[in-house]
Design a protein around this motif. Structure first.
Motif, PDB file in Angstrom:
ATOM      1  N   GLY A   1       0.888  -1.220   0.061  1.00  0.00           N
ATOM      2  CA  GLY A   1      -0.086   0.168   0.022  1.00  0.00           C
ATOM      3  C   GLY A   1       0.967   1.210  -0.136  1.00  0.00           C
ATOM      4  N   SER A   2      -0.004   2.296   0.307  1.00  0.00           N
ATOM      5  CA  SER A   2       0.895   3.668   0.377  1.00  0.00           C
ATOM      6  C   SER A   2       0.775   4.290   1.599  1.00  0.00           C
ATOM      7  CB  SER A   2       0.270   4.454  -0.909  1.00  0.00           C
ATOM      8  OG  SER A   2      -1.129   4.798  -0.350  1.00  0.00           O
ATOM      9  N   ILE A   3       1.768   5.376   1.932  1.00  0.00           N
ATOM     10  CA  ILE A   3       1.413   6.170   2.880  1.00  0.00           C
ATOM     11  C   ILE A   3       1.577   7.795   2.267  1.00  0.00           C
ATOM     12  CG2 ILE A   3       2.934   7.389   4.789  1.00  0.00           C
ATOM     13  CD1 ILE A   3       4.069   4.580   5.167  1.00  0.00           C
ATOM     14  N   VAL A   4       0.516   8.521   2.563  1.00  0.00           N
ATOM     15  CA  VAL A   4       0.373   9.751   2.151  1.00  0.00           C
ATOM     16  C   VAL A   4       0.560  10.794   3.304  1.00  0.00           C
ATOM     17  CG1 VAL A   4      -1.232  11.443   1.101  1.00  0.00           C
ATOM     18  CG2 VAL A   4      -1.214   8.875   0.472  1.00  0.00           C
ATOM     19  N   ASN A   5       1.436  11.803   3.046  1.00  0.00           N
ATOM     20  CA  ASN A   5       1.939  12.749   4.067  1.00  0.00           C
ATOM     21  C   ASN A   5       2.046  14.071   3.554  1.00  0.00           C
ATOM     22  OD1 ASN A   5       4.729  12.939   3.490  1.00  0.00           O
ATOM     23  ND2 ASN A   5       4.708  10.865   3.606  1.00  0.00           N
ATOM     24  N   ILE A   6       2.038  14.958   4.518  1.00  0.00           N
ATOM     25  CA  ILE A   6       2.450  16.377   4.126  1.00  0.00           C
ATOM     26  C   ILE A   6       3.640  16.809   4.914  1.00  0.00           C
ATOM     27  CG2 ILE A   6       1.528  18.838   4.116  1.00  0.00           C
ATOM     28  CD1 ILE A   6      -1.434  17.957   3.962  1.00  0.00           C
ATOM     29  N   ALA A   7       4.580  17.300   4.218  1.00  0.00           N
ATOM     30  CA  ALA A   7       5.850  17.607   4.836  1.00  0.00           C
ATOM     31  C   ALA A   7       5.568  18.977   5.524  1.00  0.00           C
ATOM     32  CB  ALA A   7       6.940  17.757   3.979  1.00  0.00           C
ATOM     33  N   GLU A   8       5.912  19.248   6.856  1.00  0.00           N
ATOM     34  CA  GLU A   8       5.936  20.460   7.591  1.00  0.00           C
ATOM     35  C   GLU A   8       6.955  21.252   6.765  1.00  0.00           C
ATOM     36  OE1 GLU A   8       3.283  21.111  10.266  1.00  0.00           O
ATOM     37  OE2 GLU A   8       2.707  19.759   8.560  1.00  0.00           O
ATOM     38  N   GLN A   9       7.100  22.612   7.357  1.00  0.00           N
ATOM     39  CA  GLN A   9       8.332  23.406   6.924  1.00  0.00           C
ATOM     40  C   GLN A   9       9.357  22.872   7.398  1.00  0.00           C
ATOM     41  OE1 GLN A   9       7.561  27.364   8.042  1.00  0.00           O
ATOM     42  NE2 GLN A   9       9.425  27.954   6.794  1.00  0.00           N
ATOM     43  N   ALA A  10      10.529  22.774   6.351  1.00  0.00           N
ATOM     44  CA  ALA A  10      11.676  22.122   6.476  1.00  0.00           C
ATOM     45  C   ALA A  10      12.676  23.243   7.569  1.00  0.00           C
ATOM     46  CB  ALA A  10      12.729  21.826   5.507  1.00  0.00           C
ATOM     47  N   MET A  11      13.205  22.546   8.514  1.00  0.00           N
ATOM     48  CA  MET A  11      14.173  23.488   9.498  1.00  0.00           C
ATOM     49  C   MET A  11      15.615  23.241   9.101  1.00  0.00           C
ATOM     50  SD  MET A  11      11.758  25.108  11.145  1.00  0.00           S
ATOM     51  CE  MET A  11      12.736  25.714  12.685  1.00  0.00           C
ATOM     52  N   PRO A  12      16.593  24.046   9.216  1.00  0.00           N
ATOM     53  CA  PRO A  12      17.805  23.950   8.828  1.00  0.00           C
ATOM     54  C   PRO A  12      18.610  22.954   9.670  1.00  0.00           C
ATOM     55  CG  PRO A  12      17.479  26.116  10.018  1.00  0.00           C
ATOM     56  CD  PRO A  12      16.211  25.640   9.581  1.00  0.00           C
ATOM     57  N   THR A  13      17.970  22.751  10.812  1.00  0.00           N
ATOM     58  CA  THR A  13      18.572  21.672  11.896  1.00  0.00           C
ATOM     59  C   THR A  13      17.322  21.140  12.367  1.00  0.00           C
ATOM     60  OG1 THR A  13      18.961  23.371  13.847  1.00  0.00           O
ATOM     61  CG2 THR A  13      20.708  22.907  12.158  1.00  0.00           C
ATOM     62  N   GLY A  14      17.586  19.895  13.047  1.00  0.00           N
ATOM     63  CA  GLY A  14      16.504  19.260  13.920  1.00  0.00           C
ATOM     64  C   GLY A  14      15.913  18.225  12.967  1.00  0.00           C
ATOM     65  N   VAL A  15      14.617  17.823  13.310  1.00  0.00           N
ATOM     66  CA  VAL A  15      13.738  16.783  12.937  1.00  0.00           C
ATOM     67  C   VAL A  15      12.952  17.271  11.828  1.00  0.00           C
ATOM     68  CG1 VAL A  15      11.888  15.086  13.271  1.00  0.00           C
ATOM     69  CG2 VAL A  15      13.711  15.303  15.071  1.00  0.00           C
ATOM     70  N   GLN A  16      12.796  16.762  10.464  1.00  0.00           N
ATOM     71  CA  GLN A  16      11.825  16.698   9.463  1.00  0.00           C
ATOM     72  C   GLN A  16      10.657  16.227   9.566  1.00  0.00           C
ATOM     73  OE1 GLN A  16      11.902  18.930   6.517  1.00  0.00           O
ATOM     74  NE2 GLN A  16       9.551  18.290   6.824  1.00  0.00           N
TER      75      GLN A  16
END
Length: 351
Positions: A55-70
C-alpha cells in the motif's frame, strides 16, 4: 506531489518524525489484519519472492528546518505504518531478550527505525500517534510497564507479533529481511498545491476502510487552523469520543451521527450516506463556526451515550433508559435527543 517506491526502512531512516494529526482516527487494525500481514511475510520468504506491495503512505511535509527533525503529517497509511512499527518493536525486544542470537541488531532498530538517536522529548520518536494511542506506543518503544487493565489494539497486536517471532515460524533474521521487501509508495504532498481533503476522500471513497464517524472527524477538523484545530479537538471532539465505550466506539458513534442528523433534518439518512449528509447539513446548519457545531455535537453525544449506556444520576431517567434498551427501542433516540434539548432550555424537576 512527490511519489516514491521504497520500504519502511527507507521511509523511517534519517532524522524524521511522522505525526498522526488529531483529525485522524485512532489505531484500529486488529489481529486479523496482523495475521494477513504476517502470512504475507511468511509466504514471501518461503517462496523466495523479491517483494510484496502493501500500500501507500500519504503525508504532508511540515516546513523544513535547517537543523532538527523533519516532520511529516500522515493523511493516509497510519494503520500499516503503526503495525510495521509494532512488528519492529517485537523484533527488537526479541533481540534484547535473546542476546545469544546475534542476527538481529536491537540497537540499530532502536536508533534508526524507532527513535531519532540524538533528539529529546517527543522529537526522539519516529512515529507519534494521537492522544488515544500515543502513551501506549511510547511505553512499548521505551519498554515501560503498562497497566494490566489498559485496553489497546497496540498491545494486542504487539503481543501477536512477539508470539509469532518467538515461535520461529520464520527465523527472526528472515523476518527482518522480509519486512525490507514489503514495498510501499510514499507520497508527499505539497501543502501549497495539493488539496489534502480531496485526496483523503478519494483514497477512502469506498467507505469500507473508514467508518462514517472517522470521515466526519476528518472533515470537521482537517480544514481548521492548527490552533483552532487543537482547541476544538481538546475541548469538544476528544471529550465526545471518550463518552463512547471503547469496544463499540465506531459503530455507536456512527449511529449517533445518523440519529443526530435525523433529529436536525427530520429525515433519516441512509446508513452508508451519513458522511455525505453531514457535509450537506454543515453547509446549511444554524451554526456559524465549527466550534459551535462541535459544542452542539458534544452536548448531544452526552445525551445519546446516557441513553445507550444507561447512565444517569436521576433514577427516573436511568430506569427509562434501561427500559428503552430492554425493549430495543433505538428508533426513539432522535426524538429523545430533541426532548433532551428542549428540557435543557426549559427544565422541570425530575426525581
Amino acid at each position: 506531489m512527490d511519489a516514491r517506491k521504497g520500504n519502511i526502512y527507507e521511509i523511517l531512516n534519517g532524522n524524521k518524525q511522522f505525526l498522526i494529526p488529531v483529525y485522524q482516527r485512532y489505531y484500529s487494525w486488529d489481529i486479523e489484519q496482523c495475521k494477513r500481514l504476517w502470512c504475507d511475510i511468511v509466504e514471501m520468504q518461503k517462496k523466495g519472492k523479491v517483494g510484496h506491495f502493501v500500500g501507500s503512505i500519504v503525508n504532508i511535509a511540515e516546513q523544513a528546518m535547517p537543523t532538527g527533525v523533519q516532520k511529516y503529517m500522515i493523511i493516509d497509511g497510519q494503520q500499516r505504518m503503526t503495525t510495521l512499527t509494532l512488528l519492529l518493536i517485537a523484533l527488537r525486544d526479541y533481540a534484547l531478550e535473546n542476546t545469544e542470537d546475534t542476527t538481529i541488531n536491537a540497537r540499530r532498530i532502536d536508533n534508526m527505525l524507532l527513535k531519532n538517536e540524538y533528539e529529546n522529548n517527543d522529537e526522539q520518536y519516529k512515529l507519534l500517534l494521537t492522544e488515544t494511542d500515543r502513551d501506549v506506543l511510547i511505553s512499548l518503544v521505551e519498554k515501560k510497564p503498562i497497566s494490566d487493565n489498559t485496553r489497546s489494539r497496540l498491545i494486542d497486536n504487539y503481543n501477536f507479533f512477539a508470539e509469532k517471532i518467538a515461535s520461529k515460524e520464520l527465523l527472526p533474521a528472515n523476518v527482518y529481511q522480509s519486512i525490507g521487501k514489503l514495498q510501499i509508495v510514499n507520497i508527499t504532498l505539497d501543502r501549497s498545491m495539493d488539496d489534502a481533503q480531496a485526496i483523503f476522500e478519494s483514497l477512502n471513497s469506498t467507505g469500507k476502510e473508514l467508518s462514517e464517524s472517522d470521515l466526519i472527524r476528518n472533515y470537521v477538523l482537517m480544514g481548521l487552523e492548527p490552533a483552532e484545530q487543537r482547541f476544538v479537538y481538546e475541548h469538544f471532539w476528544r471529550p465526545m469520543e471518550l463518552l463512547f465505550v471503547y469496544e463499540t466506539q465506531d459503530s455507536v458513534m456512527d449511529r449517533f451521527f445518523r440519529d443526530y442528523l435525523t433529529m436536525k433534518s427530520t429525515r433519516i439518512p441512509k446508513q452508508d450516506r451519513v458522511y455525505e449528509e453531514f457535509k450537506l447539513y454543515h453547509l446549511n446548519c444554524e451554526f456559524s463556526t465549527i466550534r459551535e457545531l462541535c459544542q452542539d455535537l458534544y452536548t448531544n453525544a452526552r445525551y445519546y451515550t446516557d441513553m445507550v449506556f444507561k447512565r444517569s444520576s436521576i433514577s427516573a431517567l436511568k430506569s427509562l433508559y434501561e427500559d428503552i434498551n430492554d425493549l430495543r427501542m433505538e428508533v426513539s433516540y432522535p426524538f429523545l435527543l430533541k426532548v433532551h434539548n428542549d428540557y435543557s432550555r426549559f427544565p422541570l424537576v425530575l426525581k
